[in-house]
Motif scaffolding. Structure first.
Motif, PDB file in Angstrom:
ATOM      1  N   SER A  11      -6.089   0.668  -6.248  1.00  0.00           N
ATOM      2  CA  SER A  11      -7.190  -0.018  -5.554  1.00  0.00           C
ATOM      3  C   SER A  11      -6.750  -0.515  -4.185  1.00  0.00           C
ATOM      4  O   SER A  11      -7.465  -0.357  -3.188  1.00  0.00           O
ATOM      5  CB  SER A  11      -7.683  -1.206  -6.385  1.00  0.00           C
ATOM      6  OG  SER A  11      -8.185  -0.788  -7.630  1.00  0.00           O
ATOM      7  N   LYS A  33       0.828  -1.208   0.000  1.00  0.00           N
ATOM      8  CA  LYS A  33       0.000   0.000   0.000  1.00  0.00           C
ATOM      9  C   LYS A  33       0.865   1.263   0.000  1.00  0.00           C
ATOM     10  O   LYS A  33       0.624   2.210   0.752  1.00  0.00           O
ATOM     11  CB  LYS A  33      -0.960  -0.018   1.189  1.00  0.00           C
ATOM     12  CG  LYS A  33      -1.925  -1.195   1.151  1.00  0.00           C
ATOM     13  CD  LYS A  33      -2.916  -1.189   2.277  1.00  0.00           C
ATOM     14  CE  LYS A  33      -3.862  -2.377   2.165  1.00  0.00           C
ATOM     15  NZ  LYS A  33      -4.855  -2.414   3.268  1.00  0.00           N
ATOM     16  N   SER A  76      -6.696   2.014  -1.659  1.00  0.00           N
ATOM     17  CA  SER A  76      -8.041   2.586  -1.448  1.00  0.00           C
ATOM     18  C   SER A  76      -8.274   3.882  -2.228  1.00  0.00           C
ATOM     19  O   SER A  76      -9.127   4.696  -1.849  1.00  0.00           O
ATOM     20  CB  SER A  76      -8.288   2.827   0.047  1.00  0.00           C
ATOM     21  OG  SER A  76      -8.178   1.619   0.767  1.00  0.00           O
ATOM     22  N   GLN A 108     -12.798  -5.054  -2.722  1.00  0.00           N
ATOM     23  CA  GLN A 108     -11.828  -4.959  -1.634  1.00  0.00           C
ATOM     24  C   GLN A 108     -12.030  -3.705  -0.793  1.00  0.00           C
ATOM     25  O   GLN A 108     -11.668  -3.676   0.382  1.00  0.00           O
ATOM     26  CB  GLN A 108     -10.406  -4.967  -2.194  1.00  0.00           C
ATOM     27  CG  GLN A 108      -9.968  -6.302  -2.756  1.00  0.00           C
ATOM     28  CD  GLN A 108      -8.716  -6.191  -3.603  1.00  0.00           C
ATOM     29  OE1 GLN A 108      -8.091  -5.141  -3.668  1.00  0.00           O
ATOM     30  NE2 GLN A 108      -8.346  -7.279  -4.258  1.00  0.00           N
ATOM     31  N   ASN A 109     -12.619  -2.689  -1.395  1.00  0.00           N
ATOM     32  CA  ASN A 109     -12.829  -1.427  -0.688  1.00  0.00           C
ATOM     33  C   ASN A 109     -14.279  -1.215  -0.275  1.00  0.00           C
ATOM     34  O   ASN A 109     -14.695  -0.086   0.009  1.00  0.00           O
ATOM     35  CB  ASN A 109     -12.344  -0.267  -1.556  1.00  0.00           C
ATOM     36  CG  ASN A 109     -10.836  -0.214  -1.670  1.00  0.00           C
ATOM     37  OD1 ASN A 109     -10.149   0.269  -0.773  1.00  0.00           O
ATOM     38  ND2 ASN A 109     -10.298  -0.738  -2.770  1.00  0.00           N
TER      39      ASN A 109
END
Length: 905
Positions: free
Chosen positions: A350, A318, A353, A383-384
């Motif tokens: 993604s 991330k 986020s 996923q979010n």
């Protein structure tokens, strides 16, 4: 004269060639192609030739055509991958009548191979045949390369076999062809033959062989080739070293790859990219970052191939800032139109986020969108938490004519409960993906989560080439419903089919053995198997073992596993706290909790449910209140319905019904069925008729078909002697067709489970069982035992009540166990309802009389009865003192301990 016309004339003149030439198999195959295949493709060939002839070439403007000059131009086109221009130039040279040589044909054959244009290549082949140039090594090598690149391995091998002279380039070209067509065994055979014929491999030969071995993960053979590379002095050459790095990293041998990398004198961008990509594939993210850092220090220009693995690193960690920097480099270097890089950027955003940025990239792809990019966006939204957006994209993808692949189906199936697995399953069947391991496993998992284990099993049977993930998912399904038999059969089948169980497989199998209906020894067998497989220390396995042993009545074994865990997660800690609470070891449960606080383990609501339950069973009201307040103030955990239920139970057991009602009234949401059931049971114990009526009304309104509310309310009336109202409640049950759950107990002996109902006569050994109970009744009375008939809530005389008490299902199971097991063997009984207070007293005495350790698991907790004769028991009826050894309890304590039962036998 076009090349196509010359071929037709060649076909006529070739019939006059010598018998020796006609007998040559290669020439015969060429003649067959000329006279048969050519006719069927004439229109296509003439169209191509006409199109090419319309173009203008430099020699058309030159009054004196010069072959060396045009050959140089031809070679330059070829080197710069301008293959269409090169072929166009050759056709112009040929049509001008300018004589051509072997180097010209060699170059144009290479061009045909790069274009995968077998038709033009065969025409050139015929021209070479006509001019007698097939004996030239460069022409023959180019022909081999042409046929291999067009997947015509048979003709490529024929050309090679009939070459007059062959050099290392020819052999390497043949090896490359077999490697490109996935024929690794043939590559090895040719490589050995080549050396036997005295041809010394060059660095490209070794690179080709290693590439073939890497595709088949034949690393042992690769190590042997590595030794030959050293022997021939190519240990620092770029191409074989790059190939070695590739095969070692593909096989997880990162240290060997690093050794080759460090030993190279010159490293190209391909070398650096291979190291970074290999490290990412092997999960060595830090090493990949370090390698990229050193690559930048070495001032190596970033190529297109390095961005995808680097962006994957950003996604894994991330690293939004780094991803944006890479995005700038991509834009600056002109790689922004590469769909793979764009997709990797979308995934990175993604994972960080940043869905708006990801969607902007996706929107700009337009025609370049493919199923991979669609799936990446759908996955990113899921996923979010953007389930709605994911479903909209999935539908839009269908509308735009992009058909989902197995990754898409596997991804969208995780969008539960918004998506129906039945609908997706229908689409999967239509698209013929049902047998795909990834899709089948995803459908299976979706059904398991909804509780449709039978449907999941059907899907599982249809999966082709089931991998260990599919097996583990099926085992998890059986574990979820507590089907230890199904889990055991699946696990054995898995082993028979040659699969090696992993830690998740063992975890699921062991979790299935935690069910109360599972055979006692089954979990121990899986434990032994896990030890043998060297997986017992894996976190998910050891945590499952702690849970399994604590739920199966062996809290000591659970603690031993817990103590030996190399690392512990929250599941392990919670299992020990809850386990000790269920087994009545409040002090030990609180000690584990204190240790959690010392080690600063992050707790959740499950932790405090275990702690407050431990306080509840030991009557530690003040401690329970303290931990509840600690949970809210210090750990900022909002109480759930289950936690409020625990607090209501804490107060109810201690007889603090007013505090229990205050807790219910202070809840931020309406009380659930569990809360009212707890209060109703407490009202029965403490003979609070009014509160009992209120709790019963609330419980019946929430769960009108739950028999517990009716039975507990009728028991309250019976306890107060109001038989008329008791009869009315029972009649109401009949009118509403509410069935009372019958009480039964079971015991496992020699891997066979024996079940008993109250007053059961169906067991083959019933005569012996009741004879044993009569014997025990005499010995119990000799010890001063008097039956507590208050636990029989029927309007009958005391003698009948005593008979009913003596035939409770747990007593039948214990009597059977005493008969069929050797003296001194511990007994474990499971009951589907709560054990009554009188049975608790009797079992404690039986444990002393028979010198047996007895464990009884009911719906609320485990009850351990130890065979302890250190003191002489004196048993008095009702609330009188009960003294056994050094332990002192009162009869009222027994009542408090068992007031929460759903029903009695």
């Amino acid at each position: 004269m076009t090349l196509s016309i010359s071929l037709r004339s060649l076909a006529k003149t070739q019939t006059k060639c010598s018998l020796k030439t006609l007998n040559n198999p290669l020439y015969q195959s060429l003649l067959y192609f000329q006279t048969n295949a050519l006719d069927s493709q004439n229109s296509k060939l003439y169209a191509k030739s006409a199109t090419l002839q319309q173009s203008h070439h430099p020699f058309e403007k030159s009054p004196q055509p010069d072959l060396p000059r045009y050959n140089g131009l031809l070679f330059e086109y070829s080197r710069n991958n301008k293959n269409k221009e090169a072929l166009n130039l050759f056709l112009g040279i040929h049509s001008s009548g300018l004589p051509v040589d072997a180097s010209t044909f060699s170059c144009v054959l290479k061009v045909c191979g790069c274009l995968s244009n077998e038709i033009a290549g065969r025409q050139v082949h015929c021209q070479c045949l006509k001019l007698g140039l097939l004996e030239d090594v460069s022409v023959g090598t180019s022909l081999v390369d042409l046929y291999m690149k067009t997947e015509n391995v048979k003709d490529g091998k024929k050309v090679f076999d009939h070459m007059g002279g062959r050099n290392v380039v020819s052999w390497t070209s043949l090896l490359g062809g077999y490697a490109q067509n996935g024929m690794t065994e043939e590559v090895l055979e040719i490589f050995i033959t080549m050396q036997r014929e005295g041809i010394k491999p060059n660095q490209y030969t070794f690179a080709t062989v290693l590439g073939a071995l890497a595709s088949e993960a034949m690393v042992e053979m690769g190590v042997q080739v590595h030794s030959l590379i050293i022997k021939f002095g190519f240990e620092t050459a770029i191409f074989p070293c790059n190939a070695l790095i590739n095969i070692y990293l593909k096989s997880g041998m990162d240290k060997d790859a690093k050794a080759v990398f460090d030993g190279m004198d010159t490293k190209t961008a391909v070398t650096w990219n291979s190291m970074i990509s290999g490290y990412v594939t092997n999960g060595l993210d830090l090493a990949a970052f370090e390698t990229f850092y050193h690559m930048r220090l070495a001032d190596v220009k970033l190529t297109q191939m390095v961005f995808a693995p680097l962006l994957k690193l950003c996604a894994n960690h991330k690293e939004l800032s780094f991803a944006r920097q890479l995005h700038c480099h991509v834009f600056k270097n002109g790689f922004v139109f590469d769909p793979n890089i764009k997709t990797a950027l979308m995934v990175a955003y993604s994972k960080c986020s940043e869905m708006d940025d990801a969607f902007k990239l996706f929107s700009m792809m337009h025609e370049a969108r493919n199923v991979v990019s669609w799936t990446a966006m759908i996955s990113g939204y899921l996923q979010n938490g953007g389930i709605v957006q994911a479903l909209k994209l999935y539908c839009l993808m269908y509308k735009e004519g992009v058909r989902p692949n197995h990754f898409t189906y596997s991804t969208i199936l995780t969008a539960q409960p918004a998506v129906s697995p039945f609908q997706i399953h229908a689409q999967v069947i239509k698209a013929n993906y049902e047998k795909s391991p990834s899709v089948g496993t995803a459908i299976l998992d979706a059904y398991v989560k909804l509780g449709y284990v039978e449907e999941a099993a059907k899907v599982f049977e249809l999966i082709d080439e089931r991998d260990i993930v599919a097996w583990s998912a099926m085992l998890a399904g059986y574990a979820q419903i507590g089907d230890s038999e199904g889990a055991s059969k699946t696990f054995i089948q898995l082993a028979k089919e040659g699969f090696k169980p992993n830690e998740y497989t063992f975890s699921s199998a062991i979790n299935a053995c935690a069910a109360s209906t599972a055979p006692l020894e089954q979990g121990k067998q899986f434990h032994a198997w896990a030890i043998k497989s060297k997986l017992s220390d894996a976190l998910c396995v050891s945590s499952a073992l702690v849970t399994m042993y604590s739920k199966r009545g062996n809290i000591d074994n659970a603690y031993q596993v817990f103590k030996m865990q190399p690392e512990r997660d929250l599941v392990s800690w919670n299992s020990m706290v809850s386990g000790y609470a269920q087994h009545g070891h409040a002090k030990k449960a609180l000690e584990v909790f204190e240790e959690m606080q010392i080690q600063k383990i992050e707790m959740d609501d499950i932790t405090f449910i275990g702690v407050i339950s431990a306080c509840t069973h030991s009557g530690l009201v003040e401690e329970g209140e303290k931990y509840f307040n600690l949970m809210v103030k210090d750990h900022h955990i909002l109480p759930t319905m289950e936690l409020y239920s625990c607090m209501v139970d804490l107060y109810s057991r201690a007889g603090m019904l007013n505090k229990a009602m205050d807790m219910i009234n202070g809840m931020p949401f309406p009380a659930g069925a569990t809360v009212w059931r707890t209060l109703l049971a407490a009202s029965r114990v403490h003979h609070n008729l009014e509160l009992g009526k209120l709790a019963a009304e609330q419980l019946i309104s929430l769960q009108p078909q739950d028999s517990a509310a009716y039975v507990l309310l009728s028991n309250i009336y019976a306890a107060t002697g109001n038989w008329k109202e008791r009869t009315r409640v029972r009649k109401l049950m009949d009118e509403r067709k509410v069935k009372k759950e019958p009480g039964y107990s079971w015991i496992e002996v020699k891997n066979k489970t024996h079940s008993f109902l109250a007053g059961d006569l169906s067991h083959p050994m019933s005569d012996h069982i009741y004879s044993k109970l009569d014997e025990l009744k005499i010995r119990l009375r000799d010890m001063g035992y008097q039956p507590d008939t208050n636990y029989v809530l029927q309007d009958i005389d005391d003698e009948q009540k005593e008979t009913i008490l003596s035939q409770h299902s747990e007593r039948l199971a214990i009597a059977f166990g005493l008969i069929v097991t050797p003296p001194g063997t511990a007994l474990q009984i499971v009951k589907n309802l709560r054990v009554c207070g009188d049975c608790h007293t009797v079992i404690k005495l039986i444990s002393l009389i028979e010198q047996r350790d007895i464990v009884v698991r009911d719906t609320n907790r485990f009850h351990h009865f130890k065979a302890d004769i250190t003191g002489q028991p004196a048993i008095l009826r009702g609330a009188a003192l009960i003294k056994i050894g050094n332990e002192q309890n009162t009869g009222t304590n027994f009542c408090i301990e068992f007031h929460g039962r759903k029903d009695l036998d």
